[in-house]
Each structure stands twice: as C-alpha cells, then as structure tokens.
Motif scaffolding. Structure first.
Motif, PDB file in Angstrom:
ATOM      1  N   UNK A  34      31.926  69.329  -1.272  1.00 26.78           N
ATOM      2  CA  UNK A  34      31.562  68.224  -0.395  1.00 26.78           C
ATOM      3  C   UNK A  34      30.680  67.237  -1.135  1.00 26.78           C
ATOM      4  N   UNK A  36      27.982  64.045  -0.346  1.00 29.25           N
ATOM      5  CA  UNK A  36      27.194  63.343   0.655  1.00 29.25           C
ATOM      6  C   UNK A  36      26.445  62.199  -0.019  1.00 29.25           C
ATOM      7  N   UNK A  48      35.417  65.675   1.529  1.00 30.95           N
ATOM      8  CA  UNK A  48      35.604  67.109   1.390  1.00 30.95           C
ATOM      9  C   UNK A  48      36.827  67.339   0.522  1.00 30.95           C
ATOM     10  N   UNK A  92      30.943  74.812  -0.352  1.00 36.40           N
ATOM     11  CA  UNK A  92      31.018  75.694   0.800  1.00 36.40           C
ATOM     12  C   UNK A  92      31.650  77.010   0.368  1.00 36.40           C
TER      13      UNK A  92
ATOM     14  N   UNK B  98      31.439  74.184   8.377  1.00 32.91           N
ATOM     15  CA  UNK B  98      30.215  73.595   7.846  1.00 32.91           C
ATOM     16  C   UNK B  98      30.444  72.220   7.246  1.00 32.91           C
ATOM     17  N   UNK B  99      31.666  71.757   7.163  1.00 30.14           N
ATOM     18  CA  UNK B  99      31.854  70.581   6.333  1.00 30.14           C
ATOM     19  C   UNK B  99      31.484  69.284   7.001  1.00 30.14           C
TER      20      UNK B  99
END
Lengths: 112, 112
Positions: A34, A36, A48, A92, B98-99
């Motif tokens: 991921x 951010x 993602x 993740x 969770x993404x």
C-alpha cells in the motif's frame, strides 16, 4: 523479522521534476503493498498493489510492484508544490487478523 | 463523507499520569486501529479491534491498553505515561480488511 524499508528518507526537488520513491520489504505471508500520502497529520490512501508488473495510475502518480525482487516504486511526474508530503509504504500480511507494517516514509519537498 | 475524529490535537501530560485518547468514527466500520508515528520509524500498530469488546495486540502494545465499548468509539489508554510515549498517535478505521483505512487527524502527545 518483518520489515519495510523506504528510500530515500528525504528528497528535495524543483517543480516539474520527476521523482521515484522506493520501497522494499521482507515480510512473511505477503498480501498487498500500500502507498499512502501524508500531509499535515493523517495519511490518505493512494494505491494498493497485489500483482507483479501491473502499473496503477492516478493522474501524475503511478506505482508498480515486483514480487520477485520484493520492491515497489512510486513515480510522480511533473511534480507540483502540492505534492510535498510524506509518502508511506506499507505491507499487509496475510495472517489470522491481517496486520500492516509501515515503512519510515519518504519526506518529499517540492520547491518552486 | 467519511470521518474519523480524535478527541485532542495536542496534549501535554506529566510522567505517571493516566492518559485517555479517544477516537470516534461515523462510518459503521468494524475495524479500528491505534498507531503511533515517530520520525524514522514510520507508523507502528499498537492495538486494533475487529468488533465491539474485541481487541488484539499490535506490534508495540507494551504500556498501552484499549477499550471498545461501542462500535464507533475506540479508546487508547496510557496507564502511567512515560516520556518515551511522547509521539504522534493516529487512529484509523476500516470497513473490513486493512487496505482502505481512514485515518483521524492525529493527537500529538508530549509527556514531560
């Protein structure tokens, strides 16, 4: 021990430059990677990635994952001052209750 | 519009005090998380909760506890604050997985 490493940790560029941010990981039971963007306080979700070689794009931002070499890059073309932020990479894990490991972040400053 | 709020933006406490950090989300999300963010270390997961009254330790739970009595509220408790708990604390929530985590604005806690 699972870890996520980002490089560089900080970067200063001029408006219009293209930047590449790197993220490498050593994580068991990988599920997804991921990206951010964190401005001021809270991170906002960018991408993602779950499959190797498939580029994700959003405007001037793009990202790709290499699951064989265990890294991802985030590209920003034609940078603007509004791109100044901390860019966080996270991985993740596929565990009983999936957990996310964040890298330290790359602090990008775009100057006029 | 998605919203995660945290009770305080800035907080100064003395060593040994009991500290409560509150997080509220209005999206009916099942999962909620508490992270701390420190320079060079990125985001680290303290605790998360996948249902009311359910909690699970993250990567750095020592010195912290949590409470989730209602679905929309997730509290982080520092039983006896110490100077090494000076940090930025971020709360997040997610519908599932969770993404797609939505983050609050953060609480900058200073323990003197």
């Amino acid at each position: 021990e699972d870890k996520v490493v980002q490089s560089p940790l900080s970067l200063v560029v001029h408006e219009g430059d293209t930047v590449t941010l790197n993220c490498s990981y050593e994580v068991t039971n990988f599920r997804s990677l991921l990206w951010y963007k964190q401005e001021k306080k809270a991170p906002t979700f960018l991408f993602m990635l779950t499959s190797s070689g498939i580029e994700k794009k959003s405007g001037r931002l793009s990202s790709i994952l290499d699951k064989k070499e265990l890294f991802s890059i985030l590209n920003i073309t034609a940078t603007q001052t509004g791109d100044s932020a901390i860019y966080l990479c996270a991985v993740e894990r596929r565990t009983s209750y999936d957990k996310v490991i964040f890298g330290p972040g790359t602090s990008l400053s775009v100057i006029p | 519009d998605v919203k995660v709020t945290q009770s305080s933006r800035y907080l100064v406490k003395r060593t040994g005090e009991k500290v409560f950090l509150e997080c509220v989300q209005d999206m009916d999300h099942e999962n909620m998380f508490w992270y701390r963010q420190d320079p060079g270390l990125g985001l680290r997961l303290i605790y998360f909760s996948y249902d009311v009254k359910m909690k699970e330790k993250g990567d750095i739970p020592e010195g912290y506890s949590v409470s989730r009595e209602k679905k929309e509220r997730f509290s982080l408790i520092l039983e006896s604050a110490s100077t090494n708990q000076t940090s930025m604390y971020l709360c997040a929530s997610a519908l599932d997985g969770l993404y797609e985590q939505y983050f609050g604005p953060g609480t900058r806690l200073t323990v003197t």
